[in-house]
Scaffold this motif. Structure first.
Motif, PDB file in Angstrom:
ATOM      1  N   ALA A   1      49.512 -30.692  74.460  1.00 27.89           N
ATOM      2  CA  ALA A   1      49.650 -32.109  74.822  1.00 27.89           C
ATOM      3  C   ALA A   1      50.938 -32.693  74.272  1.00 27.89           C
ATOM      4  O   ALA A   1      51.346 -33.792  74.675  1.00 27.89           O
ATOM      5  N   HIS A   2      51.589 -31.976  73.371  1.00 31.45           N
ATOM      6  CA  HIS A   2      52.788 -32.484  72.709  1.00 31.45           C
ATOM      7  C   HIS A   2      54.037 -31.675  73.023  1.00 31.45           C
ATOM      8  O   HIS A   2      55.151 -32.200  72.925  1.00 31.45           O
ATOM      9  N   ARG A   3      53.858 -30.400  73.367  1.00 33.94           N
ATOM     10  CA  ARG A   3      54.982 -29.522  73.662  1.00 33.94           C
ATOM     11  C   ARG A   3      54.616 -28.587  74.805  1.00 33.94           C
ATOM     12  O   ARG A   3      53.438 -28.313  75.065  1.00 33.94           O
ATOM     13  N   GLN A   4      55.638 -28.080  75.485  1.00 30.94           N
ATOM     14  CA  GLN A   4      55.410 -27.011  76.455  1.00 30.94           C
ATOM     15  C   GLN A   4      55.323 -25.703  75.683  1.00 30.94           C
ATOM     16  O   GLN A   4      56.303 -25.269  75.075  1.00 30.94           O
ATOM     17  N   LEU A   5      54.168 -25.081  75.683  1.00 29.16           N
ATOM     18  CA  LEU A   5      53.946 -23.859  74.929  1.00 29.16           C
ATOM     19  C   LEU A   5      54.271 -22.654  75.807  1.00 29.16           C
ATOM     20  O   LEU A   5      53.748 -22.517  76.919  1.00 29.16           O
ATOM     21  N   VAL A   6      55.118 -21.771  75.300  1.00 30.74           N
ATOM     22  CA  VAL A   6      55.514 -20.563  76.017  1.00 30.74           C
ATOM     23  C   VAL A   6      54.994 -19.374  75.210  1.00 30.74           C
ATOM     24  O   VAL A   6      55.577 -18.987  74.200  1.00 30.74           O
ATOM     25  N   PHE A   7      53.874 -18.821  75.653  1.00 27.78           N
ATOM     26  CA  PHE A   7      53.210 -17.730  74.935  1.00 27.78           C
ATOM     27  C   PHE A   7      53.738 -16.391  75.447  1.00 27.78           C
ATOM     28  O   PHE A   7      53.607 -16.084  76.636  1.00 27.78           O
ATOM     29  N   LEU A   8      54.282 -15.586  74.571  1.00 29.03           N
ATOM     30  CA  LEU A   8      54.770 -14.268  74.953  1.00 29.03           C
ATOM     31  C   LEU A   8      53.646 -13.244  74.820  1.00 29.03           C
ATOM     32  O   LEU A   8      53.018 -13.135  73.761  1.00 29.03           O
ATOM     33  N   ASP A   9      53.393 -12.493  75.877  1.00 22.95           N
ATOM     34  CA  ASP A   9      52.564 -11.300  75.787  1.00 22.95           C
ATOM     35  C   ASP A   9      53.479 -10.161  75.362  1.00 22.95           C
ATOM     36  O   ASP A   9      54.371  -9.761  76.129  1.00 22.95           O
ATOM     37  N   LEU A  10      53.313  -9.665  74.145  1.00 19.67           N
ATOM     38  CA  LEU A  10      54.141  -8.556  73.700  1.00 19.67           C
ATOM     39  C   LEU A  10      53.913  -7.340  74.603  1.00 19.67           C
ATOM     40  O   LEU A  10      52.834  -7.173  75.190  1.00 19.67           O
ATOM     41  N   ARG A  11      54.925  -6.509  74.722  1.00 17.28           N
ATOM     42  CA  ARG A  11      54.830  -5.345  75.617  1.00 17.28           C
ATOM     43  C   ARG A  11      53.546  -4.548  75.354  1.00 17.28           C
ATOM     44  O   ARG A  11      53.118  -4.357  74.214  1.00 17.28           O
ATOM     45  N   GLY A  12      52.915  -4.162  76.438  1.00 14.61           N
ATOM     46  CA  GLY A  12      51.676  -3.406  76.320  1.00 14.61           C
ATOM     47  C   GLY A  12      50.443  -4.240  76.067  1.00 14.61           C
ATOM     48  O   GLY A  12      49.352  -3.692  75.875  1.00 14.61           O
ATOM     49  N   THR A  13      50.580  -5.575  76.080  1.00 14.00           N
ATOM     50  CA  THR A  13      49.434  -6.461  75.885  1.00 14.00           C
ATOM     51  C   THR A  13      49.380  -7.480  77.012  1.00 14.00           C
ATOM     52  O   THR A  13      50.403  -7.796  77.626  1.00 14.00           O
ATOM     53  N   GLY A  14      48.191  -8.024  77.252  1.00 15.12           N
ATOM     54  CA  GLY A  14      48.055  -9.066  78.265  1.00 15.12           C
ATOM     55  C   GLY A  14      48.603  -8.620  79.611  1.00 15.12           C
ATOM     56  O   GLY A  14      48.276  -7.536  80.103  1.00 15.12           O
ATOM     57  N   ARG A  15      49.493  -9.434  80.178  1.00 15.69           N
ATOM     58  CA  ARG A  15      50.069  -9.141  81.490  1.00 15.69           C
ATOM     59  C   ARG A  15      51.415  -8.424  81.394  1.00 15.69           C
ATOM     60  O   ARG A  15      52.053  -8.190  82.420  1.00 15.69           O
ATOM     61  N   SER A  16      51.855  -8.103  80.188  1.00 14.55           N
ATOM     62  CA  SER A  16      53.115  -7.372  80.040  1.00 14.55           C
ATOM     63  C   SER A  16      52.883  -5.873  80.234  1.00 14.55           C
ATOM     64  O   SER A  16      51.834  -5.335  79.884  1.00 14.55           O
ATOM     65  N   ALA A  17      53.886  -5.213  80.774  1.00 12.67           N
ATOM     66  CA  ALA A  17      53.765  -3.799  81.108  1.00 12.67           C
ATOM     67  C   ALA A  17      53.784  -2.917  79.856  1.00 12.67           C
ATOM     68  O   ALA A  17      54.333  -3.294  78.816  1.00 12.67           O
ATOM     69  N   VAL A  18      53.203  -1.745  80.005  1.00 13.16           N
ATOM     70  CA  VAL A  18      53.272  -0.720  78.970  1.00 13.16           C
ATOM     71  C   VAL A  18      54.648  -0.069  79.044  1.00 13.16           C
ATOM     72  O   VAL A  18      55.087   0.347  80.121  1.00 13.16           O
ATOM     73  N   PRO A  19      55.373   0.030  77.939  1.00 10.65           N
ATOM     74  CA  PRO A  19      56.719   0.604  77.977  1.00 10.65           C
ATOM     75  C   PRO A  19      56.679   2.124  78.137  1.00 10.65           C
ATOM     76  O   PRO A  19      55.686   2.774  77.804  1.00 10.65           O
ATOM     77  N   GLU A  20      57.777   2.681  78.613  1.00  9.04           N
ATOM     78  CA  GLU A  20      57.875   4.133  78.712  1.00  9.04           C
ATOM     79  C   GLU A  20      57.901   4.770  77.329  1.00  9.04           C
ATOM     80  O   GLU A  20      57.356   5.856  77.124  1.00  9.04           O
ATOM     81  N   ASP A  21      58.543   4.110  76.379  1.00  6.70           N
ATOM     82  CA  ASP A  21      58.686   4.653  75.038  1.00  6.70           C
ATOM     83  C   ASP A  21      57.773   3.891  74.084  1.00  6.70           C
ATOM     84  O   ASP A  21      58.056   2.745  73.730  1.00  6.70           O
ATOM     85  N   PRO A  22      56.679   4.503  73.623  1.00 10.48           N
ATOM     86  CA  PRO A  22      55.763   3.786  72.736  1.00 10.48           C
ATOM     87  C   PRO A  22      56.380   3.433  71.387  1.00 10.48           C
ATOM     88  O   PRO A  22      55.840   2.581  70.668  1.00 10.48           O
ATOM     89  N   ALA A  23      57.501   4.054  71.022  1.00 14.66           N
ATOM     90  CA  ALA A  23      58.171   3.705  69.765  1.00 14.66           C
ATOM     91  C   ALA A  23      58.679   2.269  69.795  1.00 14.66           C
ATOM     92  O   ALA A  23      58.923   1.671  68.731  1.00 14.66           O
ATOM     93  N   THR A  24      58.801   1.688  70.994  1.00 12.68           N
ATOM     94  CA  THR A  24      59.299   0.318  71.099  1.00 12.68           C
ATOM     95  C   THR A  24      58.232  -0.711  70.739  1.00 12.68           C
ATOM     96  O   THR A  24      58.505  -1.912  70.753  1.00 12.68           O
ATOM     97  N   TYR A  25      57.035  -0.267  70.392  1.00 17.84           N
ATOM     98  CA  TYR A  25      56.025  -1.187  69.867  1.00 17.84           C
ATOM     99  C   TYR A  25      56.323  -1.594  68.419  1.00 17.84           C
ATOM    100  O   TYR A  25      55.703  -2.519  67.900  1.00 17.84           O
TER     101      TYR A  25
END
Length: 284
Positions: free
Chosen positions: A49-73
């Motif tokens: 109600a006070h700010r526009q909230l921009v929630f990041l889904d970290l890679r491999g979570t939520g709607r973000s894709a699973v990366p090719e290299d799991p070391a990038t977690y």
């Protein structure tokens, strides 16, 4: 804008999602878990109600894709994704709020890109990046504050056994993570397994993720205002440990939310929103 889901591309080509709620000046929100989909943050008790909230889904979570290299977690590798989000949003500098394990990611981002952070709110942030883990003693001391709760007698022995390595994780001690063990807290806890990428969580703090001495040196030069908010009955971090996080920054303020656990926006939304909004809107 409510529940919009912009998609953008990380440096390595991984497709990432962020969820936008509310209107106004953007506030980038980094989730904890580690590696739990940002949905668990809800609207942060009404902060949208006070700010526009921009929630990041970290890679491999939520709607973000699973990366090719799991070391990038690994936490330090995820800094590139936060910077990619800033560029995607077209922000010269951005306000950032990070929760729990996301606090270490936010600290590493601020250490690498100090000029890109306008304000930083660390909410019950786990200071692994500073070499300050919450110990079993911390968690048990916080748990003992709940001795008058009706569930304590069953929960404490199981919690103690888990922390000592003599027992398995048991949902009976989940109430220790919440300031109020009510229907809202139960529903929130029930979603955790489905919202968390366990493989990614195991890699988040893998060897090389943190260099505490370098982080401390870099963060001592961060001039952006910082709020470190702890929950009074949270065990990870306890208020004393959170205060040590605040002491790393030259322009930090420290606050303890009364009666709050690890998810303070659930325990007392009005207190949480009022305190965070005051910090975000106060003049330098």
């Amino acid at each position: 804008m409510i529940n919009a889901m912009p998609i953008f591309t990380a440096q390595d080509g991984t497709r990432l999602a962020c969820h936008v709620r509310g209107t106004g000046e953007p506030l980038v929100v980094l989730p904890g878990g580690p590696m739990r989909a940002s949905a668990y943050l809800g609207n942060l008790g009404g902060l949208d109600a006070h700010r526009q909230l921009v929630f990041l889904d970290l890679r491999g979570t939520g709607r973000s894709a699973v990366p090719e290299d799991p070391a990038t977690y690994r936490c330090d590798r995820l800094v590139d994704d936060v910077e990619a989000l800033r560029r995607h949003l077209g922000l010269e500098r951005m306000d950032v709020l990070a929760h729990s394990a996301g606090g270490s990611l936010a600290m590493l981002y601020a250490a690498r890109y100090p000029d890109r952070v306008a304000r930083l709110a660390l909410v019950t942030a786990t200071p692994w990046a500073l070499g300050l883990p919450a110990t079993a003693e911390d968690r048990l001391a916080a748990a003992r504050l709940r001795a008058s709760e009706p569930w304590f007698a069953d929960a404490f022995p199981a919690f103690e056994a888990w922390l000592s390595g003599t027992g398995d994780f048991d949902p009976v001690f989940l109430p220790f993570f919440y300031g109020r063990w009510d229907d809202t807290a139960r529903a929130h806890a029930d979603r955790e397994e489905d919202e968390t990428n366990d493989d990614a969580a195991d890699r988040y703090g893998a060897g090389g993720a943190y260099d505490p001495d370098a982080a401390r040196t870099a963060l001592a030069r961060v001039t952006a205002p910082v709020l470190v908010l702890a929950g009074e009955v949270d065990g990870g971090p306890r208020p004393g440990l959170a205060r040590r996080t605040a002491e790393v920054f030259p322009a930090a303020e420290f606050a303890v939310q009364p009666g709050a656990g690890h998810y303070p926006w659930l325990d007392d939304p009005e207190w949480f929103v009022r305190r965070v909004t005051r910090f975000l809107h106060e003049r330098n």
